[in-house]
Design an enzyme around this catalytic site. Structure first.
Site, PDB file in Angstrom:
ATOM      1  N   HIS A 160      59.152  27.232   2.863  1.00  0.00           N
ATOM      2  CA  HIS A 160      59.143  25.785   3.130  1.00  0.00           C
ATOM      3  C   HIS A 160      58.526  24.981   1.979  1.00  0.00           C
ATOM      4  CE1 HIS A 160      54.934  26.329   4.837  1.00  0.00           C
ATOM      5  NE2 HIS A 160      54.793  25.177   4.213  1.00  0.00           N
ATOM      6  N   SER A 183      49.634  26.259   1.598  1.00  0.00           N
ATOM      7  CA  SER A 183      50.788  27.067   1.987  1.00  0.00           C
ATOM      8  C   SER A 183      51.316  27.870   0.816  1.00  0.00           C
ATOM      9  CB  SER A 183      51.906  26.168   2.517  1.00  0.00           C
ATOM     10  OG  SER A 183      51.599  25.693   3.798  1.00  0.00           O
ATOM     11  N   ASP A 237      59.578  32.787   6.334  1.00  0.00           N
ATOM     12  CA  ASP A 237      59.005  31.710   5.533  1.00  0.00           C
ATOM     13  C   ASP A 237      58.421  32.225   4.218  1.00  0.00           C
ATOM     14  OD1 ASP A 237      58.479  29.053   4.973  1.00  0.00           O
ATOM     15  OD2 ASP A 237      56.479  29.083   5.877  1.00  0.00           O
TER      16      ASP A 237
END
Length: 528
Positions: free
Chosen positions: A162, A265, A192
């Site tokens: 993402h 992230s 992901d």
């Protein structure tokens, strides 16, 4: 000789320090004895300050040992070693929001997708994922920042899907401030994860993925690029493992309480050996900031996914072609199982590997290649870990009997077919069905309700206080089987329920189709 009175106004001396003090006193005493023996044997007297010198040495030893005990053990040595392995990732995404309103910028995921639902539920107030919040780089452009880490000296690095999904431009900044262009080698939305490759550089310091699983309570260090600030380190512990956050069938996240914020992230979570135990991917955050609940993708998953991304740019997973669900205790009781383990087959897909091998609805898969399967998610992860074309041996409970099924895995489809709800616009004469008081359902033959198909009976009304309502039955559901028997009318349902009651069963297992997919539901039978 008596000890001095204890000062009750001071905190008690820690046990390790007390032991050090005692050791020092013994040392001083032994030294004095040796000195005395020397005086007696050789006929000399020690100098008046001789014992003061010994006492000073003893006190110095005590002070050194106290310092060792009192000084906290930090992470500076580990951080100094691992920090050069971590990178900041900056992306530029064009053609993202040019024709949309401001809400289109909130999330990079397709509306209704698992990741979109997760971040709407657990992300910040605007629903954005924690690794991809930036400003607009201009008309029709979005910039975002995340984190990553090198896994080889030639510039391969891992980050989140993402973070780089749809990126036209990717730049990475190393810990020493150098900036490089990078290209996306491959992505895997289901976990992901993404693999990128730095261009124009070599001999990069890189991290090693941990071999074993972390234990709950182990220390963890999160290193990343929160809020675009650059290399930042936070510490915490592993709070839980095996977390399912609703992202998909392969959810197996490590939960950590090390503060992880927007921009972390894709960054690594290190153990105290300096190895990557996981890749930080999501946070629970009602406010948009860290509340001490973050989720990391385990290193074992990263290894298998990255290997395929590097080899062919995508991930292929094994597939047996079944809809599965967990075996609850009620379902286990209904099927006569000793334990609530395994994965219940709600429906095999037509012409899929499982259907061709003879697996049927109501079968329970309890093992793969002689290894036990705990639940439906473990089965999905295990099968997904094999490459298509591999042969596997499934241990199956079929109508109360164990059997072994051998099949060849197909390839998991890359697209998810849309499934329409049952058409409830034209109800026809569905309300003519008979009431089933013990379940709290009013039923009608499926053929009498437009769009319900030809098989089974349709639920036309649900008593909100009934056992069926508590277990999720809703108007428009189609009951296909009751206690393993196909039903086509309300009277057949009553007959099966009556037989189950005669056999003193506490519950019945019902296979119901809802919204295009099937599942089993264990419903208790009313007493009396």
């Amino acid at each position: 000789m008596t000890d001095r009175p204890t000062d009750l106004s001071s905190p008690p001396t820690p046990q390790p320090v007390r032991r050090s003090l005692l050791s020092a006193r013994k040392f001083a005493l032994m030294a004095s004895v040796v000195a005395g023996l020397g005086a007696g044997l050789y006929g000399f007297s020690p100098a008046p300050d001789h014992f003061n010198v010994l006492s000073t040495a003893a006190h110095a030893q005590v002070n050194n040992e106290v310092r060792k005990v009192a000084q906290p053990v930090g992470f500076a040595d580990i951080v100094e070693r691992v920090k050069p392995w971590v990178i900041s990732v900056k992306v530029n995404i064009n053609e993202k929001v040019a024709k949309n309103d401001d809400s289109a910028e909130d999330s990079p995921f397709q509306p209704g997708s698992p990741m979109e639902r997760f971040f709407r539920r657990f992300g910040g107030p605007d629903g954005m994922p924690p690794g991809l919040r930036g400003g607009r780089g201009g008309r029709g452009a979005v910039t975002g920042q995340g984190s990553g880490f090198f896994i080889s000296d030639d510039g391969y690095a891992v980050t989140n899907n993402h973070v780089v999904d749809g990126a036209d431009k990717v730049e990475v900044t190393t810990d020493d401030g150098r900036t490089f262009k990078a290209k996306v080698i491959g992505t895997d939305p289901r976990t992901d994860l993404a693999l990128i490759k730095v261009e124009g550089g070599n001999n990069f310091p890189f991290a090693k993925l941990a071999e074993g699983k972390p234990r709950i309570g182990d220390w963890v260090l999160a290193v990343g690029n929160p809020f675009g600030l650059g290399g930042t380190v936070t510490a915490g512990i592993v709070s839980a493992s095996g977390r399912d956050i609703g992202n998909g069938p392969y959810d197996d996240f490590i939960q950590i309480d090390a503060p992880v914020n927007k921009g972390n992230s894709g960054g690594p979570a290190f153990d105290t050996a300096g190895e990557v135990m996981g890749v930080n991917t999501a946070i629970y955050s009602p406010s948009g900031g860290s509340v001490g609940i973050a989720f990391s993708i385990p290193a074992s998953t990263v290894k298998t996914v990255v290997a395929q991304l590097k080899d062919k740019g995508s991930v292929s997973r094994g597939w047996i072609g079944v809809q599965i669900q967990p075996v609850t205790q009620e379902i286990a009781d209904s099927l006569g199982l000793k334990k609530a383990d395994g994965a219940l087959v709600a429906e095999p897909q037509a012409d899929g590997p499982a259907a061709k091998a003879g697996i049927q609805s109501g079968d329970v898969i309890t093992g793969v290649n002689d290894q036990p399967v705990k639940d439906a998610r473990e089965l999905a992860r295990t099968i997904g870990g094999f490459a298509p074309g591999n042969s596997v041996k499934l241990t199956v409970i079929h109508k109360g009997q164990d059997k072994v099924v051998n099949l060849t895995l197909g390839q998991l489809p890359n697209t998810i077919e849309a499934k329409a709800d049952v058409d409830r616009g034209d109800r026809g004469d569905a309300t003519r069905g008979s009431d089933i008081p013990r379940l709290g359902l009013t039923l009608a033959p499926a053929g009498s309700v437009a769009g319900a198909g030809k098989d089974g009976v349709v639920v036309t009304e649900v008593d909100p206080k009934s056992p069926a309502a508590e277990r999720g039955f809703k108007e428009g559901d189609v009951i296909l089987e009751v206690a393993g028997k196909s039903v086509a009318s309300p009277s057949e349902v009553r007959e099966v329920l009556a037989a189950a009651k005669t056999e003193n069963k506490n519950s019945v297992l019902i296979r119901v189709r809802s919204g295009g997919s099937s599942r089993f539901v264990a419903v208790p039978l009313a007493k009396g």
